[in-house]
Scaffold this motif. Sequence first.
Motif, PDB file in Angstrom:
ATOM      1  N   ASP A 107       0.692  -1.243   0.088  1.00  0.00           N
ATOM      2  CA  ASP A 107       0.130   0.234   0.034  1.00  0.00           C
ATOM      3  C   ASP A 107       0.871   1.373   0.114  1.00  0.00           C
ATOM      4  O   ASP A 107       0.440   2.286   0.722  1.00  0.00           O
ATOM      5  CB  ASP A 107      -0.828   0.107   1.135  1.00  0.00           C
ATOM      6  CG  ASP A 107      -1.675  -1.127   1.494  1.00  0.00           C
ATOM      7  OD1 ASP A 107      -2.034  -1.965   0.370  1.00  0.00           O
ATOM      8  OD2 ASP A 107      -2.300  -1.637   2.424  1.00  0.00           O
ATOM      9  N   GLU A 131      -0.729  -2.970  -7.544  1.00  0.00           N
ATOM     10  CA  GLU A 131      -2.154  -3.790  -7.234  1.00  0.00           C
ATOM     11  C   GLU A 131      -3.453  -2.985  -7.841  1.00  0.00           C
ATOM     12  O   GLU A 131      -3.489  -1.742  -7.699  1.00  0.00           O
ATOM     13  CB  GLU A 131      -2.176  -3.779  -5.774  1.00  0.00           C
ATOM     14  CG  GLU A 131      -2.324  -2.627  -4.899  1.00  0.00           C
ATOM     15  CD  GLU A 131      -2.376  -3.027  -3.397  1.00  0.00           C
ATOM     16  OE1 GLU A 131      -2.010  -4.026  -2.730  1.00  0.00           O
ATOM     17  OE2 GLU A 131      -2.967  -2.188  -2.708  1.00  0.00           O
ATOM     18  N   ASP A 157      -0.015   1.120  -3.966  1.00  0.00           N
ATOM     19  CA  ASP A 157      -1.596   1.057  -3.673  1.00  0.00           C
ATOM     20  C   ASP A 157      -2.696   1.383  -4.843  1.00  0.00           C
ATOM     21  O   ASP A 157      -2.337   1.920  -5.727  1.00  0.00           O
ATOM     22  CB  ASP A 157      -1.934   2.092  -2.543  1.00  0.00           C
ATOM     23  CG  ASP A 157      -3.360   1.793  -1.962  1.00  0.00           C
ATOM     24  OD1 ASP A 157      -3.253   0.730  -1.380  1.00  0.00           O
ATOM     25  OD2 ASP A 157      -4.246   2.665  -2.337  1.00  0.00           O
ATOM     26  N   LYS A 158      -3.800   0.582  -4.757  1.00  0.00           N
ATOM     27  CA  LYS A 158      -4.439   0.585  -6.108  1.00  0.00           C
ATOM     28  C   LYS A 158      -5.155   1.938  -6.073  1.00  0.00           C
ATOM     29  O   LYS A 158      -5.506   2.126  -7.168  1.00  0.00           O
ATOM     30  CB  LYS A 158      -5.614  -0.584  -5.921  1.00  0.00           C
ATOM     31  CG  LYS A 158      -6.507  -0.545  -4.408  1.00  0.00           C
ATOM     32  CD  LYS A 158      -7.615  -1.626  -4.529  1.00  0.00           C
ATOM     33  CE  LYS A 158      -8.099  -2.012  -3.279  1.00  0.00           C
ATOM     34  NZ  LYS A 158      -7.039  -2.717  -2.565  1.00  0.00           N
TER      35      LYS A 158
HETATM   36 MG    MG Z   1      -4.165  -2.297  -0.644  1.00  0.00          MG
END
Ligand code: MG
Length: 282
Positions: A179, A235, A201-202
Amino acid sequence: SYLPVALLLGAGLAYGAYRLQVNRLSFKEQLRSAMRANEFQVYYQPVYGHLSGQCEGVEALMRWNRPGVGFVRPDIFIAAAEAEEMIIPLTQHLLRLIERDLQTWSTPPDFHIGVNIAPEHLSSAGLVSDIQTFMANVAARHPLIVLEITERSLIADSGQARQNIDVLRAQGVRVAIDDFGTGHCSLSYLQKFPVDYLKIDKGFVQAIQDSGDETPVLDVIITLAQRLNLAVVAEGVETQPQFDYLTSRGVAFIQGYLFARPMPSAEFVPWYVRHSPPGSAS
Ligand code: MG
Ligand code: C2E
Ligand code: MG
Ligand code: MG
């Protein structure tokens, strides 16, 4: 008179404290009994390696399917387990489940298995033996273990976390900062801490739009990782334009619904057979 009021108030406060304690005990008990009743499961999300063009590993993600309730959100029960000092036994339980699942896999050596490690566990004296036990129990598959830690862990470190990481990395374990960009990690920690991967992080990934809007923060994170010689994992990759953007900038690993969703072991095994080149699975 004020006395009854004071008494009532005092009793009320005492009762409140008592109830809080009972609830705490009961949540711990709920987790313990859920472990005994086998309500936890591991879902595995494949990670795509851009260099090889195939699945390089998985991230293990915990699932709690409560009878009569359904799936509890992992971020919620994980945070509760951390608050109740239950995250270490829960993670140990997860490692046992992974060991059992891996017996049915036929993945090649160095297949990545990502495991999320909470700050309290990372800075505990028992982490090294927990991971060594795990490595011994999955030795037949010879996976590459990747510990996913958060920026919180780096900030909270009193020295034990760093020592654990040094010992485990010397034994072939790798470390990813998960993240990245959402916590309060000072950039100087990245230079001090020996890590191998940076997971973006997404939130930053999903800022990549088909419209081609600029993503300056994402671009700087990728450049930063490259300058520090860290491999980048993105991600939350859900669309082809996101995939194209990231891979064209040298992001090595892609994780997200576009490639595959997290799935239980029984689904992952046939999925992996379909997604690896013929003859490559050992
Ligand atoms: Mg995450
Ligand atoms: P995380 O470690 O950052 O895991 C990635 C999360 O993103 C997972 O959520 C995954 O299902 C989700 N995800 C993957 N691809 C996509 C995508 O394309 N789009 C979207 N919208 N989401 C995607 P999940 O499984 O709900 O887990 C949430 C968080 O709970 C994890 O975030 C991790 O911080 C924590 N967690 C889960 N399992 C464990 C565990 O065993 N131990 C610890 N300490 N934390 C865990
Ligand atoms: Mg993770
Ligand atoms: Mg993550």
